[in-house]
Design a protein around this motif. Sequence first.
Motif, PDB file in Angstrom:
ATOM      1  N   HIS A  83     130.178 143.634  96.490  1.00 54.88           N
ATOM      2  CA  HIS A  83     129.951 142.066  96.468  1.00 54.88           C
ATOM      3  C   HIS A  83     130.007 141.549  95.079  1.00 54.88           C
ATOM      4  O   HIS A  83     129.449 140.338  94.757  1.00 54.88           O
ATOM      5  CB  HIS A  83     128.863 141.567  97.097  1.00 54.88           C
ATOM      6  CG  HIS A  83     129.103 142.010  98.791  1.00 54.88           C
ATOM      7  ND1 HIS A  83     127.937 142.238  99.602  1.00 54.88           N
ATOM      8  CD2 HIS A  83     130.173 142.043  99.551  1.00 54.88           C
ATOM      9  CE1 HIS A  83     128.388 142.574 100.828  1.00 54.88           C
ATOM     10  NE2 HIS A  83     129.630 142.271 100.834  1.00 54.88           N
ATOM     11  N   GLU A  84     130.354 142.284  93.848  1.00 54.06           N
ATOM     12  CA  GLU A  84     130.242 141.717  92.624  1.00 54.06           C
ATOM     13  C   GLU A  84     131.631 140.805  92.398  1.00 54.06           C
ATOM     14  O   GLU A  84     132.730 141.050  92.837  1.00 54.06           O
ATOM     15  CB  GLU A  84     130.807 143.138  91.878  1.00 54.06           C
ATOM     16  CG  GLU A  84     130.762 142.743  90.260  1.00 54.06           C
ATOM     17  CD  GLU A  84     129.485 142.536  89.294  1.00 54.06           C
ATOM     18  OE1 GLU A  84     129.621 141.959  88.289  1.00 54.06           O
ATOM     19  OE2 GLU A  84     128.558 142.864  90.250  1.00 54.06           O
ATOM     20  N   ASP A  85     131.321 139.827  91.891  1.00 54.80           N
ATOM     21  CA  ASP A  85     132.439 138.533  91.429  1.00 54.80           C
ATOM     22  C   ASP A  85     133.295 139.185  90.384  1.00 54.80           C
ATOM     23  O   ASP A  85     132.385 139.662  89.678  1.00 54.80           O
ATOM     24  CB  ASP A  85     131.707 137.118  91.290  1.00 54.80           C
ATOM     25  CG  ASP A  85     130.945 136.587  92.545  1.00 54.80           C
ATOM     26  OD1 ASP A  85     131.058 137.317  93.712  1.00 54.80           O
ATOM     27  OD2 ASP A  85     130.299 136.072  92.495  1.00 54.80           O
ATOM     28  N   VAL A  86     134.345 139.029  90.427  1.00 53.62           N
ATOM     29  CA  VAL A  86     135.094 139.322  89.278  1.00 53.62           C
ATOM     30  C   VAL A  86     136.141 138.349  88.986  1.00 53.62           C
ATOM     31  O   VAL A  86     136.864 138.052  89.903  1.00 53.62           O
ATOM     32  CB  VAL A  86     135.895 140.948  89.735  1.00 53.62           C
ATOM     33  CG1 VAL A  86     136.861 141.433  88.426  1.00 53.62           C
ATOM     34  CG2 VAL A  86     134.927 141.928  89.916  1.00 53.62           C
ATOM     35  N   GLU A  87     136.377 138.115  87.832  1.00 59.64           N
ATOM     36  CA  GLU A  87     137.155 137.162  87.073  1.00 59.64           C
ATOM     37  C   GLU A  87     137.244 135.963  87.974  1.00 59.64           C
ATOM     38  O   GLU A  87     138.418 135.250  88.229  1.00 59.64           O
ATOM     39  CB  GLU A  87     138.826 137.677  87.139  1.00 59.64           C
ATOM     40  CG  GLU A  87     138.625 138.950  86.173  1.00 59.64           C
ATOM     41  CD  GLU A  87     140.109 139.657  85.974  1.00 59.64           C
ATOM     42  OE1 GLU A  87     141.011 139.114  86.730  1.00 59.64           O
ATOM     43  OE2 GLU A  87     140.152 140.540  85.136  1.00 59.64           O
ATOM     44  N   GLY A  88     136.094 135.369  88.439  1.00 58.15           N
ATOM     45  CA  GLY A  88     135.870 134.134  89.126  1.00 58.15           C
ATOM     46  C   GLY A  88     136.355 134.297  90.722  1.00 58.15           C
ATOM     47  O   GLY A  88     136.287 133.283  91.396  1.00 58.15           O
ATOM     48  N   LEU A  89     136.590 135.562  91.062  1.00 60.90           N
ATOM     49  CA  LEU A  89     136.716 135.747  92.615  1.00 60.90           C
ATOM     50  C   LEU A  89     135.623 136.214  93.207  1.00 60.90           C
ATOM     51  O   LEU A  89     134.904 137.362  92.803  1.00 60.90           O
ATOM     52  CB  LEU A  89     138.027 136.579  92.706  1.00 60.90           C
ATOM     53  CG  LEU A  89     139.211 136.185  92.516  1.00 60.90           C
ATOM     54  CD1 LEU A  89     140.549 136.987  92.428  1.00 60.90           C
ATOM     55  CD2 LEU A  89     139.678 134.834  93.230  1.00 60.90           C
ATOM     56  N   GLN A  90     135.327 135.689  94.293  1.00 65.06           N
ATOM     57  CA  GLN A  90     133.925 136.064  94.965  1.00 65.06           C
ATOM     58  C   GLN A  90     133.908 137.525  95.696  1.00 65.06           C
ATOM     59  O   GLN A  90     135.166 137.503  96.402  1.00 65.06           O
ATOM     60  CB  GLN A  90     133.430 134.997  96.014  1.00 65.06           C
ATOM     61  CG  GLN A  90     132.198 135.260  96.507  1.00 65.06           C
ATOM     62  CD  GLN A  90     131.760 134.065  97.505  1.00 65.06           C
ATOM     63  OE1 GLN A  90     132.341 133.246  97.681  1.00 65.06           O
ATOM     64  NE2 GLN A  90     130.482 134.257  97.997  1.00 65.06           N
ATOM     65  N   ASP A  91     133.279 138.323  95.577  1.00 68.91           N
ATOM     66  CA  ASP A  91     132.943 139.445  96.353  1.00 68.91           C
ATOM     67  C   ASP A  91     134.192 140.630  95.933  1.00 68.91           C
ATOM     68  O   ASP A  91     134.567 141.154  97.043  1.00 68.91           O
ATOM     69  CB  ASP A  91     132.809 139.451  97.910  1.00 68.91           C
ATOM     70  CG  ASP A  91     131.598 138.733  98.121  1.00 68.91           C
ATOM     71  OD1 ASP A  91     130.658 138.500  97.090  1.00 68.91           O
ATOM     72  OD2 ASP A  91     131.210 138.162  99.028  1.00 68.91           O
ATOM     73  N   GLN A  92     134.827 140.544  94.845  1.00 70.09           N
ATOM     74  CA  GLN A  92     135.944 141.219  94.642  1.00 70.09           C
ATOM     75  C   GLN A  92     135.483 142.708  94.709  1.00 70.09           C
ATOM     76  O   GLN A  92     136.266 143.699  95.393  1.00 70.09           O
ATOM     77  CB  GLN A  92     136.284 141.051  93.195  1.00 70.09           C
ATOM     78  CG  GLN A  92     137.574 139.931  93.308  1.00 70.09           C
ATOM     79  CD  GLN A  92     138.872 140.347  93.392  1.00 70.09           C
ATOM     80  OE1 GLN A  92     139.477 141.252  92.919  1.00 70.09           O
ATOM     81  NE2 GLN A  92     139.360 140.217  94.931  1.00 70.09           N
ATOM     82  N   GLY A  93     134.257 143.161  93.957  1.00 72.29           N
ATOM     83  CA  GLY A  93     133.588 144.417  94.171  1.00 72.29           C
ATOM     84  C   GLY A  93     134.242 145.576  93.135  1.00 72.29           C
ATOM     85  O   GLY A  93     135.152 145.041  92.350  1.00 72.29           O
ATOM     86  N   GLY A  94     133.437 146.469  93.045  1.00 74.87           N
ATOM     87  CA  GLY A  94     134.026 147.473  92.004  1.00 74.87           C
ATOM     88  C   GLY A  94     133.094 148.772  92.426  1.00 74.87           C
ATOM     89  O   GLY A  94     132.160 148.695  92.998  1.00 74.87           O
ATOM     90  N   VAL A  95     133.230 149.866  91.309  1.00 76.63           N
ATOM     91  CA  VAL A  95     132.480 151.107  91.451  1.00 76.63           C
ATOM     92  C   VAL A  95     131.990 151.552  90.025  1.00 76.63           C
ATOM     93  O   VAL A  95     132.897 151.329  89.114  1.00 76.63           O
ATOM     94  CB  VAL A  95     133.429 152.182  92.006  1.00 76.63           C
ATOM     95  CG1 VAL A  95     132.689 153.401  92.127  1.00 76.63           C
ATOM     96  CG2 VAL A  95     133.951 151.931  93.541  1.00 76.63           C
ATOM     97  N   HIS A  96     130.829 151.533  89.986  1.00 80.81           N
ATOM     98  CA  HIS A  96     130.143 152.463  88.695  1.00 80.81           C
ATOM     99  C   HIS A  96     130.166 153.825  88.581  1.00 80.81           C
ATOM    100  O   HIS A  96     129.916 154.221  89.923  1.00 80.81           O
ATOM    101  CB  HIS A  96     128.781 152.148  88.433  1.00 80.81           C
ATOM    102  CG  HIS A  96     128.657 150.566  88.029  1.00 80.81           C
ATOM    103  ND1 HIS A  96     128.792 150.263  86.853  1.00 80.81           N
ATOM    104  CD2 HIS A  96     128.209 149.562  88.811  1.00 80.81           C
ATOM    105  CE1 HIS A  96     128.437 148.743  86.654  1.00 80.81           C
ATOM    106  NE2 HIS A  96     127.988 148.359  87.994  1.00 80.81           N
ATOM    107  N   VAL A  97     130.707 154.641  87.963  1.00 79.47           N
ATOM    108  CA  VAL A  97     130.877 156.146  88.046  1.00 79.47           C
ATOM    109  C   VAL A  97     129.692 156.533  86.857  1.00 79.47           C
ATOM    110  O   VAL A  97     130.097 156.244  85.490  1.00 79.47           O
ATOM    111  CB  VAL A  97     132.096 156.546  87.635  1.00 79.47           C
ATOM    112  CG1 VAL A  97     131.851 158.045  87.529  1.00 79.47           C
ATOM    113  CG2 VAL A  97     133.180 156.266  88.842  1.00 79.47           C
TER     114      VAL A  97
END
Length: 449
Positions: A353-367
């Motif tokens: 649910h991380e917001d990315v570049e102004g888009l809500q709940d784009q998401g991502g992964v930390h390694v």
Amino acid sequence: MRRSTTTALVAALLATGVTPVFLTGPASAAVAGHYDDFNGDGRRDLAYGGYNDVDRKGGTVTVVYGTATGLDTAHPKFLHQDSAGIPGAGEEDDQFGESLASADLNKDGYADLVVGNSMEHVGSDDYRGTVTVVWGSKSGLSGGTNLTPVGGAGSYFGRDLAMGDFTGDGSPDLAVIGGGETWLYRGPFTKSGTTGKVSEIDKESGWYSTALGAGKVDGDGRTDLVVIGTEITGSDIRERAWFLKGTSSGLAAGASRTLSDRQEGLYPSPVVGDFDKNGYGDIALGVPDKDNGKGAVTIWRGTASGPGTSTTVTQATSGVSGSPEAGDDFGYAISAADANGDGYADLAVGVPHEDVEGLQDQGGVHVFRGGSGGLSGARSSWIAQTVLGPADSHAAFGYTVRLRDLTADGKADLAVGAANGALLMRGTGTVPTKTGAIILPELGGSLPD
């Protein structure tokens, strides 16, 4: 991996998945070399929650077989309760594939797939649940046998699963959640449905199991179990993690730790990895609802006597990309394996649910890469949803993750699910790369760990 759904993920999360574990040395030359080699060709295969076939319902498992050149994504196979030889029948609210685990249960050289369906109706019993073993063979997975729930296990049986040789006798054992408790089914298993002894794992206080994880924590060679659950003592309700040590006679109760002082729903299944390479497995515990949904992951360090001290990482940890925000759900999904081949286990952490570049709940992964002293923000990398391609808001990239070496190069590959697809990125000497990444077909639920 068990995790409650949220509004942004309803379309993506049709089922949840589990925690498979690599077993100790085989008891005979015939046992499968990998716990997920279903056709015995020496290549690891991948099974996960999939979308239903056209004009059917009840849950489907997608199986992608490994080959000498990698996963055969062009020819996925589908398993469900309407498949030949699989017990039961697909019904509207079934979730066949809600949980998954695998091992060579009958030690015939082919890994078998264990499928949970806690919503299954059995006779007049609504939501009694089923656990089905789908048997491996030279031609892959086919035919199935249901395990019999015992005593109080007969409600929502199969909610989560964890596999390992908990007794150290060379036969895989299975932990199953049913009736709010955890049950240990000792091996060996047979196609006729017989198993070894079955025993209940419960606390004296009010305890309700919700998720399972397994791995080798204390260095004695046996698999250990970690149970996530809700503990009720008087008016106190707490979410807790409970360690159980594998012994020759079964599982022995060990230390517990509190994840939350209030009931917050389901947490992802814990995972085990030796992040500091000291010979003891460390337990990673995702706490995505912490601090109003900012989220955290606690590392419960392994020792010869079981888990001991702990440390916690968040998006506020020095060196970690981004910043914590309410509703990010850092730790919604976690998986551990050695992604860069240096001998240290690494940890993938989904933040759907991380917001990315102004888009809500784009998401991502930390390694987080393991190393001397364990995990640290200085050895972490961020993989944003954009590696999968353009998407609107609510892509939820990272709602399910899995680190496993599917290419036999000594480096775990990273699979990540999103509402708009699933990507498998190859492990490298640093972090998994999108170069040469492949799309996983028909991911409609969760990846097993």
